[in-house]
Design a protein around this motif. Structure first.
Motif, PDB file in Angstrom:
ATOM      1  N   VAL A  99      15.693   5.277  -0.074  1.00 15.46           N
ATOM      2  CA  VAL A  99      14.420   4.683   0.341  1.00 15.46           C
ATOM      3  C   VAL A  99      13.724   4.057  -0.861  1.00 15.46           C
ATOM      4  N   GLY A 100      13.734   4.779  -1.979  1.00 21.43           N
ATOM      5  CA  GLY A 100      13.089   4.262  -3.195  1.00 21.43           C
ATOM      6  C   GLY A 100      13.678   2.934  -3.640  1.00 21.43           C
ATOM      7  N   THR A 120       0.813  -1.223   0.000  1.00 22.73           N
ATOM      8  CA  THR A 120       0.000   0.000   0.000  1.00 22.73           C
ATOM      9  C   THR A 120       0.844   1.269   0.000  1.00 22.73           C
ATOM     10  N   PHE A 121       2.006   1.248   0.665  1.00 21.52           N
ATOM     11  CA  PHE A 121       2.899   2.407   0.685  1.00 21.52           C
ATOM     12  C   PHE A 121       3.868   2.292  -0.493  1.00 21.52           C
ATOM     13  N   LYS A 122       3.771   3.193  -1.434  1.00 19.96           N
ATOM     14  CA  LYS A 122       4.607   3.095  -2.633  1.00 19.96           C
ATOM     15  C   LYS A 122       5.670   4.184  -2.744  1.00 19.96           C
ATOM     16  N   GLY A 123       5.640   5.172  -1.845  1.00 21.86           N
ATOM     17  CA  GLY A 123       6.610   6.261  -1.943  1.00 21.86           C
ATOM     18  C   GLY A 123       7.253   6.599  -0.615  1.00 21.86           C
ATOM     19  N   PRO A 124       8.409   7.248  -0.620  1.00 25.39           N
ATOM     20  CA  PRO A 124       9.112   7.629   0.612  1.00 25.39           C
ATOM     21  C   PRO A 124       8.257   8.454   1.569  1.00 25.39           C
ATOM     22  N   SER A 125       7.389   9.295   1.011  1.00 22.45           N
ATOM     23  CA  SER A 125       6.575  10.161   1.870  1.00 22.45           C
ATOM     24  C   SER A 125       5.620   9.351   2.747  1.00 22.45           C
ATOM     25  N   ASP A 126       5.158   8.194   2.250  1.00 23.86           N
ATOM     26  CA  ASP A 126       4.263   7.350   3.048  1.00 23.86           C
ATOM     27  C   ASP A 126       4.965   6.865   4.316  1.00 23.86           C
ATOM     28  N   GLN A 167      13.045  -2.945  -4.150  1.00 21.67           N
ATOM     29  CA  GLN A 167      13.594  -4.280  -3.906  1.00 21.67           C
ATOM     30  C   GLN A 167      12.554  -5.226  -3.318  1.00 21.67           C
ATOM     31  N   VAL A 168      11.795  -4.740  -2.339  1.00 24.92           N
ATOM     32  CA  VAL A 168      10.796  -5.586  -1.687  1.00 24.92           C
ATOM     33  C   VAL A 168       9.642  -5.902  -2.629  1.00 24.92           C
ATOM     34  N   ILE A 169       9.177  -4.907  -3.374  1.00 22.93           N
ATOM     35  CA  ILE A 169       8.082  -5.128  -4.323  1.00 22.93           C
ATOM     36  C   ILE A 169       8.499  -6.120  -5.406  1.00 22.93           C
ATOM     37  N   ILE A 170       9.678  -5.936  -5.949  1.00 19.00           N
ATOM     38  CA  ILE A 170      10.149  -6.824  -7.019  1.00 19.00           C
ATOM     39  C   ILE A 170      10.357  -8.238  -6.503  1.00 19.00           C
ATOM     40  N   MET A 171      10.886  -8.372  -5.296  1.00 23.71           N
ATOM     41  CA  MET A 171      11.091  -9.717  -4.750  1.00 23.71           C
ATOM     42  C   MET A 171       9.760 -10.439  -4.566  1.00 23.71           C
ATOM     43  N   PHE A 181      -0.884  -2.384  -7.492  1.00 25.02           N
ATOM     44  CA  PHE A 181      -0.804  -1.606  -8.727  1.00 25.02           C
ATOM     45  C   PHE A 181      -2.162  -1.659  -9.439  1.00 25.02           C
ATOM     46  N   ASN A 182      -2.751  -0.518  -9.669  1.00 20.26           N
ATOM     47  CA  ASN A 182      -4.037  -0.477 -10.363  1.00 20.26           C
ATOM     48  C   ASN A 182      -3.873  -0.620 -11.874  1.00 20.26           C
ATOM     49  N   ASP A 183      -2.699  -0.279 -12.365  1.00 22.52           N
ATOM     50  CA  ASP A 183      -2.409  -0.339 -13.801  1.00 22.52           C
ATOM     51  C   ASP A 183      -1.386  -1.450 -14.035  1.00 22.52           C
TER      52      ASP A 183
END
Length: 257
Positions: free
Chosen positions: A198-199, A168-174, A204-208, A230-232
């Motif tokens: 951070v990015g 659910t958190f996709k960016g550093p700001s989250d 790395q975690v998403i791809i793994m 990912f909605n798209d």
């Protein structure tokens, strides 16, 4: 070494603890090869892809599978600390003997449970002691690396949040918002501690997890994209391809040969 035939789609929802008493072996965990030499241990977390590659003929080992509910939360945090880099640990003689005695006692109680008539809590306590020995060995590494620097404490907290929220958190700001700091400061702290932004760690975690799902399930790329938040799905395909250097479909075809 004797090669193993790779089993297909191996991904479990429990912990796997390996105690190699002697010999040499090779195991793939999350697509990276790990070597175990002589008396050593390896912890494999729920969800991690794993399969044996090879083992010497004289290799002896215990393989212990344990449901998540039997692993104390404190121990889980210790094992999670090593999520980003699975590693085998060589045990000293005293540690090895203690672990072996604990495992032999568990096996004896299990094999003779009808005659012994112990309460279930006895086996639970023995399993807890065994897992505790594994956790203690991994904690020793953690303690050697431990520091009270603010930047490293923040990095540890960021990685803990990352494992819980990467869908659910996709960016550093989250993550920065959850830690009540600015994205710039979080990025500075993480880069100073790890050498990467951070990015980079989010990716790395998403791809793994994507690689695990591609290897271990028959879900379509579109379904996997949605599972990862990912909605798209077309954007997910580009995201994966840019990070991995090949499309999700190509990765699946290569590793499922």
């Amino acid at each position: 070494m004797v090669p193993y035939t790779k089993p297909a789609h191996r991904r479990d929802d429990h912990y796997l603890f390996i105690f190699q008493k002697k010999g040499n072996s090779k195991i793939v965990v999350d697509f990276s090869e790990i070597g175990l030499s002589e008396c050593s241990i390896l912890s494999i977390l729920p969800g991690q892809i794993h399969y044996g590659v090879a083992a010497c003929g004289d290799t002896e080992a215990w393989l212990i599978t344990i449901d998540v509910n039997f692993v104390d939360e404190h121990y889980r945090k210790i094992f999670d600390y090593h999520y980003f880099q699975s590693k085998a640990i060589v045990l000293q003689d005293l540690e090895s003997n203690s672990l072996n005695q604990c495992l032999e006692l568990i096996a004896n109680v299990d094999q003779n449970h009808d005659e012994l008539r112990f309460m279930p809590q006895v086996m639970h306590a023995l399993i807890g002691a065994c897992v505790g020995i594994f956790a203690s060995a991994y904690q020793q590494i953690e303690m050697e690396e431990e520091t009270t620097l603010r930047t490293q404490v923040l990095t540890r907290e960021f990685k803990r949040l990352l494992l819980l929220n990467f869908k659910t958190f996709k960016g550093p700001s989250d993550y920065a918002g959850s830690l009540n700091i600015s994205p710039a400061y979080l990025n500075e702290a993480v880069k100073l501690t790890t050498g990467f932004t951070v990015g980079f760690w989010i990716q790395q975690v998403i791809i793994m997890e994507a690689k695990r799902l591609l290897y271990a399930t028959d879900n379509t790329v579109k379904q996997i994209a949605y599972l990862l938040g990912f909605n798209d799905h077309a954007y997910f395909t580009r995201y994966f391809s840019n990070a991995q250097g090949q499309s999700p479909s190509s990765f699946r075809a290569e590793y499922r040969k």
